[in-house]
Design a protein around this motif. Structure first.
Motif, PDB file in Angstrom:
ATOM      1  N   ARG A   1     -63.963 -66.721  35.598  1.00  9.91           N
ATOM      2  CA  ARG A   1     -63.381 -67.184  34.340  1.00  9.91           C
ATOM      3  C   ARG A   1     -63.710 -66.091  33.386  1.00  9.91           C
TER       4      ARG A   1
ATOM      5  N   GLN B   1     -61.518 -63.720  31.118  1.00 12.10           N
ATOM      6  CA  GLN B   1     -61.719 -63.874  29.596  1.00 12.10           C
ATOM      7  C   GLN B   1     -61.768 -62.152  29.126  1.00 12.10           C
TER       8      GLN B   1
ATOM      9  N   ASP C   1     -59.482 -60.221  26.584  1.00 10.82           N
ATOM     10  CA  ASP C   1     -60.022 -59.895  25.141  1.00 10.82           C
ATOM     11  C   ASP C   1     -59.925 -58.263  25.081  1.00 10.82           C
TER      12      ASP C   1
END
Length: 339
Positions: free
Chosen positions: A75, A79, A83
């Motif tokens: 995860r 992420q 980003d």
């Protein structure tokens, strides 16, 4: 627009249902794709990809280097990629993101069907792809799917295969050489039947089939469909039987880019495969790998690939190119599609 069985998701119809996107696609449909991307290395290509204004971006696997059984690790890496400023801008400009996976985002290097965390990691990969909660891809085993896109009055279909969830095992010796599994499978019977249905029912003018590992090359020692000769022959026989219009293969994994072309008995035109691999860390040492099917150069710099589809009367023209940083174009091939 007709919805195909299981794989064609609501997300795949957004581009078609948007009047602005449909007007844009009348002149040209641009589909960009690539693989082998580390979230913690420089990613200089996203501004070049965004400049090409693709309607679709296709991840071909190793989208992150997860290499972990721990969902929290995966995860966090996903992420970080979401980003990443350049990738975020590409999505914000309206490019639809679709994709499949390969071993590193699957969770284990060279992972196969025996990997115990594959169901868990499937959901994490689909979270990264922002797959809707009700998507059939979240209910089935494996993340294979299909999408359709308009280009004028014609249509392009993208069929994403899952070459990990059902892949049989290979033996790799102390020299890190893979030994073929003569009877081994890649897709699993449920996915084979789904693929047959997708090809038989397709009314698209071009059909793109995507896999994390290469379909056509046979000579290198790394992962490839040729390590499963029965499965590779089954695929080629299925293509000859169903004869999909405008057939194109795409793949990643290799940290190089190349275009391969192979005549297939039963098909009037050769089959092309465009391999695009090395968004962040290409194999710069690989300068002369053998591939009897290669047309054009071996690209060992950071790159991505781009299809440009254009209506030409009743036919659909397509240009395939391998592209790098600062607008560099390594190679371009005008491909005559089988009709």
């Amino acid at each position: 627009m007709k919805t195909t069985s299981r794989g064609l998701l609501a997300a795949g119809l957004i581009l078609l249902s948007s009047p602005a996107a449909q007007a844009q696609s009348t002149a040209e449909l641009r589909i960009a794709f690539g693989s082998c991307n580390r979230h913690d290395l420089p990613q200089p290509l996203w501004d070049d990809i965004a400049h090409d204004q693709p309607q679709v971006w296709v991840w071909l696997g190793d989208n992150i280097y997860g290499d972990s059984d721990d969902p929290n690790v995966l995860r966090a890496k996903y992420q970080a990629q979401l980003d990443q400023p350049g990738y975020r801008r590409l999505r914000e400009q309206g490019t639809q993101v679709i994709g499949t996976w390969d071993d590193h985002d699957y969770g284990r290097n060279d992972g196969d069907k025996s990997y115990p965390f594959k169901a868990q990691n499937q959901q994490l990969a689909l979270d990264f792809l922002q797959e809707p909660a009700a998507s059939p891809r979240r209910q089935q085993e494996g993340i294979y799917a299909a999408y359709e896109y308009a280009v004028g009055k014609q249509k392009v279909k993208v069929i994403l295969l899952d070459d990990r969830y059902f892949q049989d095992s290979l033996f790799r010796d102390s020299a890190l050489v893979y030994h073929p599994n003569p009877t081994g499978d890649v897709l699993g019977e449920a996915q084979w039947q789904w693929l047959r249905q997708q090809l038989q029912s397709s009314d698209a003018d071009a059909n793109i089939i995507a896999s994390g590992i290469q379909f056509l090359p046979q000579e290198h020692r790394f992962e490839k469909w040729a390590n499963f000769p029965a499965a590779r022959q089954r695929l080629l026989a299925l293509l000859a039987e169903t004869r999909p219009k405008g057939l194109l293969l795409i793949s990643g994994d290799r940290h190089i880019g190349e275009i391969s072309r192979v005549p297939v008995p039963g098909l009037r035109r050769p089959v092309y495969e465009i391999t695009s691999s090395g968004l962040t860390h290409p194999a710069t040492h690989n300068t002369a790998e053998a591939n009897q099917y290669r047309v054009g150069p071996l690209v060992n710099e950071k790159h991505y690939a781009l299809f440009q589809f254009r209506p030409r009367g009743r036919r659909l023209a397509v240009t395939a190119s391998l592209r790098g940083d600062d607008g560099k174009v390594f190679y371009t091939e005008e491909i005559k599609l089988n009709q």
